[in-house]
Design a protein around this motif. Structure first.
Motif, PDB file in Angstrom:
ATOM      1  N   GLY A 143       0.785  -0.981   0.060  1.00 30.96           N
ATOM      2  CA  GLY A 143       0.353  -0.140  -0.041  1.00 30.96           C
ATOM      3  C   GLY A 143       0.641   1.570   0.450  1.00 30.96           C
ATOM      4  N   GLY A 144       1.823   1.409   1.134  1.00 29.17           N
ATOM      5  CA  GLY A 144       2.672   2.178   0.689  1.00 29.17           C
ATOM      6  C   GLY A 144       3.545   2.252  -0.556  1.00 29.17           C
ATOM      7  N   TYR A 145       3.783   1.523  -1.392  1.00 31.34           N
ATOM      8  CA  TYR A 145       4.583   1.479  -2.721  1.00 31.34           C
ATOM      9  C   TYR A 145       3.882   2.736  -3.595  1.00 31.34           C
ATOM     10  CZ  TYR A 145       9.037   0.481  -1.514  1.00 31.34           C
ATOM     11  OH  TYR A 145      10.945  -0.046  -0.782  1.00 31.34           O
ATOM     12  N   ILE A 146       2.529   2.226  -3.376  1.00 26.39           N
ATOM     13  CA  ILE A 146       1.603   2.567  -4.152  1.00 26.39           C
ATOM     14  C   ILE A 146       1.107   3.526  -4.192  1.00 26.39           C
ATOM     15  CG2 ILE A 146      -0.804   2.290  -5.467  1.00 26.39           C
ATOM     16  CD1 ILE A 146      -1.376  -1.078  -4.170  1.00 26.39           C
ATOM     17  N   ILE A 147       1.326   4.094  -3.095  1.00 21.39           N
ATOM     18  CA  ILE A 147       1.219   5.326  -2.747  1.00 21.39           C
ATOM     19  C   ILE A 147       2.471   6.162  -3.310  1.00 21.39           C
ATOM     20  CG2 ILE A 147       1.356   7.339  -0.923  1.00 21.39           C
ATOM     21  CD1 ILE A 147      -0.255   5.327   0.875  1.00 21.39           C
ATOM     22  N   TYR A 148       3.171   5.949  -2.554  1.00 22.01           N
ATOM     23  CA  TYR A 148       4.703   6.409  -3.237  1.00 22.01           C
ATOM     24  C   TYR A 148       4.675   6.605  -5.256  1.00 22.01           C
ATOM     25  CZ  TYR A 148       9.114   6.518  -5.190  1.00 22.01           C
ATOM     26  OH  TYR A 148      10.658   6.800  -5.718  1.00 22.01           O
ATOM     27  N   GLY A 180      -1.162   1.560   5.879  1.00 24.53           N
ATOM     28  CA  GLY A 180       0.267   1.721   5.439  1.00 24.53           C
ATOM     29  C   GLY A 180       0.184   3.885   4.640  1.00 24.53           C
ATOM     30  N   LEU A 181      -0.665   4.122   4.612  1.00 25.35           N
ATOM     31  CA  LEU A 181      -0.990   5.242   4.564  1.00 25.35           C
ATOM     32  C   LEU A 181      -0.761   5.988   6.264  1.00 25.35           C
ATOM     33  CD1 LEU A 181      -2.373   8.298   3.316  1.00 25.35           C
ATOM     34  CD2 LEU A 181      -4.350   7.719   4.074  1.00 25.35           C
ATOM     35  N   GLY A 187       6.395  -2.860   6.140  1.00 26.19           N
ATOM     36  CA  GLY A 187       5.375  -3.882   6.535  1.00 26.19           C
ATOM     37  C   GLY A 187       5.878  -4.464   7.820  1.00 26.19           C
ATOM     38  N   ALA A 188       6.897  -5.277   8.525  1.00 25.57           N
ATOM     39  CA  ALA A 188       7.497  -6.471   8.939  1.00 25.57           C
ATOM     40  C   ALA A 188       7.481  -6.611  10.560  1.00 25.57           C
ATOM     41  CB  ALA A 188       9.142  -6.633   8.419  1.00 25.57           C
ATOM     42  N   MET A 189       7.718  -5.185  11.159  1.00 29.90           N
ATOM     43  CA  MET A 189       7.358  -4.976  11.907  1.00 29.90           C
ATOM     44  C   MET A 189       5.945  -4.380  12.579  1.00 29.90           C
ATOM     45  SD  MET A 189       9.958  -5.544  14.718  1.00 29.90           S
ATOM     46  CE  MET A 189       9.893  -5.821  16.216  1.00 29.90           C
TER      47      MET A 189
END
Lengths: 290, 236
Positions: free
Chosen positions: A46-51, A201-202, A216-218
């Motif tokens: 999700g974070g990368y898609i936002i990026y 993620g956002l 996302g791991a931790m």
């Protein structure tokens, strides 16, 4: 007072994020009876898609695409990796989930490289409440998580689909005898969990505008801990566990003497609660064999 | 033509053969009973007909439609509803919510209120306890709820798996009365029972299941009079 208020808000806000992720773990566990250890990595995707979509400089579009992308990815993972294993031993499913987790992390690293990427979704700035300066993003995070959790609770309790989810989590066979399509319900569960992960993620990007393949791991492990503390399979439990863990983490960070041991403290709480109350705070005693 | 026609149904659990190719039929308006001892294959028959467990061979026709390969949740939408062994009500939901789940397959919600009232009239206890969590009901009340939940789906064929199991003699009589009642209202019934005496008394026809095969069939009265049934299932 100042310290108390800011810690409270930050703790609740972080706890809200954990709760959002924990809901994904707990709903999938309750309905598909599996631990989806790739769930944390959906946050990263999700974070990368936002990026990627922030290249267009439109935060709302980026968030929308992240939610849609994660929902589709969650459904795809379930169909390709987990559905063929329905009825297989829980260990096989667990190992597959760990495999999917590494697959997602490695793919992200191949596509985006191993260096952190910087992305500022939106700068909310800060505000002073009762003389205490606070990050507006923390307040927004808290507000959104409260709304989402309330909506989810109402959805489960009062809609036909929500009740079907409860029925499937309780007794798959009996649910089928009511005419409920169990596979359909499992798909919907993965979709909802993944949408919540995309929002998480956002929120991470709002907290700190940097992303890597292990984003996302931790949080995934912390949120899983929260789900277990609250009682895995229980939706209010995931919320309670998430808030509790977020508060503990923030308070612990504020106390210099124990700050470096924050993670250890959180996982110790898990161990203690599992020793005293193996089903977590709101978990049910399970009669079925694993 | 029969409403339900089962032909040469074979079911295996791993390498163990649970049903060795059984055939039976249920006609519109009948009460048909399968009797048999523990492990004879009664529940296996019920669960494989409704699509809950996979079949190795044979065919099943319901209402003129081949449902051999139809998944369970779709069969329910065709009008075949089962009250499973052990009732399996949703313990965490209220009585009302359980009945709501029973109506899950009904797309047209306009009749819901009437259906609900009809259930509450038939089972006054459920009305008294409509907001109670179902897991806290007594065994008899849970059986009533399981039956009410099934009726909410407007079944053409109602299948009941051991509805009298674990109930007091008084409640057993009540359950059989209700089954007769439901049948009189136009619902065809397929019943599985260990209580051979009571079930044969209300059945139009019956089959005896032994070790995965049907060994005897006839009208309820014929079987109740049969030496073999008397000896094995009616205590002499």
């Amino acid at each position: 007072m100042e310290l108390f208020l800011s810690t409270l808000i930050n703790g609740l806000s972080l706890g809200g994020i954990y709760a959002m992720i924990a809901l994904g773990y707990t709903m999938v566990y309750g309905i598909a009876k599996m631990l989806n250890f790739a769930h944390g990595d959906i946050i990263m995707v999700g974070g990368y898609i936002i990026y990627v979509f922030m290249a267009l400089n439109n935060p709302l579009l980026a968030i929308f695409m992240a939610v849609v992308g994660c929902v589709l990815l969650g459904i795809l993972i379930e169909k390709v990796a987990y559905k063929p294993l329905r009825g297989a031993s829980p260990l096989a499913v667990l190992i597959t989930a760990i495999g999917v987790s590494y697959l997602l992390q490695s793919l992200a690293q191949i596509i985006f490289g191993s260096a952190n990427k910087m992305v500022t979704v939106y700068d909310f700035g800060s505000v002073t409440i009762l003389g205490v300066p606070m990050q507006v993003s923390a307040l927004v995070t808290l507000g959104v998580t409260v709304v989402v959790m309330a909506a989810l609770t109402l959805f489960i309790k009062y809609t036909r689909l929500g009740r079907a989810m409860i029925a499937v989590s309780e007794d798959k066979g009996a649910a089928q005898l009511m005419g409920i399509n169990v596979n359909g319900i499992i798909t919907i569960t993965f979709a909802i969990g993944s949408a919540l992960a995309a929002l998480a993620g956002l929120f991470y990007l709002l907290k700190a505008p940097s992303i890597s393949s292990t984003l996302g791991a931790m949080p995934g492990i912390k949120a899983f801990t929260a789900a277990v503390i609250g009682g895995i399979g229980s939706i209010p439990g995931a919320m309670l566990g998430g808030i509790l863990l977020g508060m503990v983490e923030c308070i612990s960070y504020k106390i210099t003497a124990i700050a470096p041991y924050t993670d250890a403290i959180e996982f110790s709480i898990l161990i203690i609660i599992l020793l005293v109350r193996p089903t977590g705070f709101l978990g049910k005693k399970r009669r079925e064999k694993v | 033509m029969a409403m339900l026609e089962v032909k040469n149904l074979e079911v295996y659990y791993g390498v163990i053969c649970a049903l060795k190719g059984i055939s039976f039929e249920v006609n519109q308006g009948e009460i048909v009973t399968l009797i048999g001892a523990n492990g004879a294959g009664k529940t296996t028959t019920m669960q494989s007909v409704v699509g809950l467990i996979p079949k190795r061979g044979g065919s099943i026709t319901f209402d003129g439609r081949d449902i051999t390969k139809t998944p369970c949740h779709k069969i329910v939408h065709l009008g075949m509803t089962q009250v499973p062994e052990g009732r399996r009500i949703f313990q965490e939901l209220t009585v009302y919510e359980n009945l709501l789940m029973g109506a899950y397959s009904i797309k047209d919600k306009s009749g819901f209120k009437n259906d609900l009232d009809a259930i509450y009239t038939r089972f006054p206890r459920l009305h008294e306890r409509k907001n109670q969590i179902a897991g806290t009901l007594s065994g008899g009340e849970q059986q009533m709820l399981a039956m009410g939940r099934a009726i909410m789906s407007h079944p053409k064929l109602l299948m009941l798996d051991e509805p009298s199991m674990g109930l007091s003699p008084l409640l057993v009589d009540q359950v059989f009365e209700i089954i007769k009642d439901i049948n009189r209202d136009g619902t065809t019934v397929l019943l599985v029972e260990q209580n051979a005496g009571k079930s044969l008394a209300i059945s139009d026809r019956a089959y005896v299941l032994e070790n995965g095969s049907i060994v005897l069939s006839g009208t309820g009265a014929e079987l109740a009079a049969s030496e073999m049934v008397k000896k094995a299932y009616l205590g002499g």
